[in-house]
Structure formats: structure tokens, C-alpha cells
Design an enzyme around this catalytic site. Structure first.
Site, PDB file in Angstrom:
ATOM      1  N   TRP A 198      10.368 -29.429  -7.500  1.00 16.06           N
ATOM      2  CA  TRP A 198      11.184 -28.466  -6.775  1.00 16.06           C
ATOM      3  C   TRP A 198      12.293 -29.267  -6.084  1.00 16.06           C
ATOM      4  O   TRP A 198      12.054 -29.950  -5.078  1.00 16.06           O
ATOM      5  CB  TRP A 198      10.352 -27.748  -5.728  1.00 16.06           C
ATOM      6  N   ILE A 234      12.580 -29.583 -13.989  1.00 18.98           N
ATOM      7  CA  ILE A 234      13.230 -29.434 -12.692  1.00 18.98           C
ATOM      8  C   ILE A 234      13.285 -27.963 -12.314  1.00 18.98           C
ATOM      9  O   ILE A 234      13.745 -27.128 -13.085  1.00 18.98           O
ATOM     10  CB  ILE A 234      14.673 -29.998 -12.728  1.00 18.98           C
ATOM     11  N   LYS A 235      12.801 -27.657 -11.100  1.00 14.61           N
ATOM     12  CA  LYS A 235      12.953 -26.308 -10.558  1.00 14.61           C
ATOM     13  C   LYS A 235      14.084 -26.341  -9.532  1.00 14.61           C
ATOM     14  O   LYS A 235      14.079 -27.157  -8.609  1.00 14.61           O
ATOM     15  CB  LYS A 235      11.666 -25.832  -9.891  1.00 14.61           C
ATOM     16  N   GLN A 236      15.036 -25.438  -9.698  1.00 17.81           N
ATOM     17  CA  GLN A 236      16.193 -25.437  -8.809  1.00 17.81           C
ATOM     18  C   GLN A 236      16.669 -24.005  -8.566  1.00 17.81           C
ATOM     19  O   GLN A 236      16.565 -23.146  -9.450  1.00 17.81           O
ATOM     20  CB  GLN A 236      17.326 -26.256  -9.436  1.00 17.81           C
TER      21      GLN A 236
END
Length: 348
Positions: A198, A234-236
Site C-alpha cells: 500500500w 502496488i496498491k495506490q
């Protein structure tokens, strides 16, 4: 699917847009062969590749290379009361996992406690992603810091295929968080689990005339730092503006080309820049679904369309799904997945 019903006046704006900033030919796109084509040549072990493939093979999006994840760690981040009072059945961890299964998700992401409470019943039915650190908000006055609640070995012992963590880039605590999470991700890879980061921005200085914690340039750099510690995914948050570097004096380094050539104000172009900072898509970008509101179904479809057309890997949506009756939550998750299953929605 009935895209015009959800995109409304933005239908042509989002579906007909052609990205002229960073060419789609430069992006490593998600696909059925993503593990073999993109991840296999890396230093990840065969066990990590197997864990990634388990994520890609499960749920309604299984075999597409796209991901639909259900994250429910808000009981810590936002308090259990604030998170579950709208729908008290989700105080019970089993209902969280049931929602992910019935909603056709690739995996369920939650706390050590939630997943551990039902692991023997469900760990073989849906991939588990254990979130290792959290922002604890019971201390007074509130402080904002990601601290480790769980250890990598605990996730491995319960049969999880992946671990996740948050780093508050831009915060005074970010140096420590980077080091802690880098060590945790290294250990997860040693044990054969995938890693999801995150990549959030947190600093009051990023909020002035706009909320630059969701600017393309700053979130893009957060993504780039995330893949530097070998986050596989990737969490965005999806960007809504640009110019975070320019909003502060004597802050960091950037280039005029980031604003004149590599971006426009179109949401697909802004998100494409996020994908570019994930090693041109070698690490998958999943955008967060955001808080629940008045028009969650339309907002979820819009976010998914932007992510997919930008070259992203999928969506991770929690509150929009679990803060409503399970039947409606399943419908919302399925709507998101329908975007990625719709072959007419192509890379911009």
C-alpha cells in the site's frame, strides 16, 4: 456491460481516449501469461511464482492476469465501529471471507486476527493476503504511523499466499517503515509468498490548494519506491491531479517533462504515469476503491475503467462492498470484474 449507465456523460471521454503521453507499446500489460512473461525472469523463486499464479488463477478474473481483491483491515485503521456499524454482520470474520468468495475475488486481504480466525476452514478455498502493519488510532491524541501487528511467519503458517504492508511515504516515520517493510518482504519471498505494498502519501504539507497526496507525480514516485523494495504488486489511490512537487518550495527533484510531456489532466494519462513508475507495469498496479458514498456502483466502474485503460492490473475495493448487505456487495464486486472481462474496454 451497460457502461453508459454508469459512466454517463463521461462514456466517450473515458472509452475513446487515446493516450499520447506514454505509449501503450511501452507498457508490460497484464495477461494470462503475466507470471511467465514478466515475473519468471526475475529473482523471485519458483515458490513465489506459484503464489502469484494462485492469485491470478482464482475467482471470476482467474486466467486473465487481472486482479479483484477484497481488503478489510479497516477495523484497525478506522475503528471497528466506524467500519462495521453500517453492516454489523462483518464484525464476524467469516462473513468477510464469504463476501470475497461469493463476490468472485482473486483473494481476500485482511488482518492476522480476521484470517487466522477462519484459516482452517477457508485458506484452501481462497488465497489469503495477510496485512502485516496498521495505523492504530486508539491512542490519544491520535498519531499516524504504520506499526507491525503481525509477523511474516504467522502468515506463512496459516497458509497465506501473500503478505501486504503500508508505507506512509512523505511522513517523518517513512524511513523506519521502508526499512521494516523491506525486511518483511525479503522474508516473505524467502518463504515463497508474494508481496503487496500500500503506497500511500501522508503529510499535511501535501494538502494546500489541492490534495497533492493523490497527485500523479508524488504517487508515481511512491510507487517507484515501492517496487524498489520488490513489492510484486502496488496498491495506490487513483490520481486526481498533478504537480505535488511544484506545490512545495525546495522539495525533492522532478522534471518539467513530467508535466508537459508525460501527463495531461486526463485521469487515464495520470494513472498511466503511475503504471510507468511500477517499472512500466512489471509490477502490477491495483488502484483502491476509496470510501463508500452515494453512487458507489458508478464510482467503482469508473475507477476500474480508468485503471484498465491505463494499463493497470485491477482494483482493490473494500468499504464500497462490505458496508452494504452482502448481496449488494457481491453485485458491486462483480461489476468491477465485469470491466476487466469486457474485451471492448482496451488499453488506451
Amino acid at each position: 456491460m451497460e457502461l453508459e449507465k454508469y459512466l454517463r456523460e463521461e462514456t466517450s471521454y473515458l472509452l475513446d481516449h487515446e493516450c499520447t503521453t506514454i505509449s501503450k507499446d511501452k507498457i508490460h500489460l497484464p495477461g494470462p501469461d503475466f507470471t511467465y512473461r514478466i515475473m519468471a525472469p526475475t529473482d523471485r523463486s519458483n515458490r513465489v511464482l506459484g503464489s502469484l499464479q494462485k492469485l491470478f488463477d482464482n475467482g471470476r478474473l482467474g486466467g486473465t492476469g487481472h486482479l479483484s481483491l477484497l481488503p478489510v483491515d479497516q477495523g484497525v485503521e478506522h475503528s471497528a465501529g466506524a467500519s462495521f456499524a453500517p453492516n454489523p454482520e462483518y464484525f464476524d470474520p467469516e462473513n468477510i471471507v464469504r463476501l470475497a468468495i461469493e463476490g468472485g475475488c482473486n483473494a481476500v486481504a485482511s488482518t492476522l486476527g480476521v484470517l487466522g480466525a477462519v484459516s482452517r476452514k477457508y485458506a484452501h478455498k481462497i488465497p489469503f493476503l495477510v496485512k502485516l502493519n496498521h495505523n492504530e488510532l486508539l491512542s490519544y491524541p491520535n498519531t499516524f504511523d504504520q506499526i507491525y501487528f503481525a509477523q511474516v511467519e504467522q502468515a506463512w503458517n496459516m497458509g497465506a499466499v501473500a503478505v501486504g504492508a503500508t508505507i506512509y511515504f512523505g511522513s517523518p516515520e517513512s524511513d523506519r517503515q521502508i526499512q521494516e517493510t523491506s525486511k518483511a518482504f525479503r522474508r516473505a519471498h524467502e518463504l515463497g509468498m508474494a508481496t503487496v505494498l500500500w503506497c500511500y502519501l501522508r503529510n499535511d504539507a501535501f494538502k494546500s490548494d489541492k490534495d497533492y497526496s493523490v497527485s500523479a507525480d508524488l504517487t508515481g514516485q511512491a510507487n517507484h519506491l515501492g517496487v524498489t523494495i520488490e513489492a510484486d504488486i502496488i496498491k495506490q489511490k487513483q490520481p486526481t491531479n498533478n504537480g505535488g512537487y511544484l506545490s512545495l518550495e525546495n522539495f525533492g527533484k522532478t522534471s518539467d517533462l513530467v508535466y508537459s510531456k508525460l501527463n495531461t489532466d486526463h485521469p487515464i494519462d495520470l494513472t498511466r504515469y503511475q503504471v510507468a513508475n511500477c517499472y512500466m507495469g512489471r509490477a502490477g498496479l491495483i488502484n483502491s476503491g476509496g470510501a463508500s458514498g452515494k453512487d458507489d456502483f458508478a464510482a467503482a466502474v469508473r475507477t476500474a475503467v480508468i485503471n484498465k485503460r491505463a494499463g493497470g492490473m485491477g482494483l482493490i475495493s473494500g468499504r464500497k462492498a462490505f458496508q452494504r448487505p452482502m448481496k449488494e456487495g457481491v453485485k458491486l464486486l462483480n461489476l468491477i470484474q465485469d470491466v476487466y472481462l469486457d474485451s471492448s474496454i482496451t488499453i488506451a
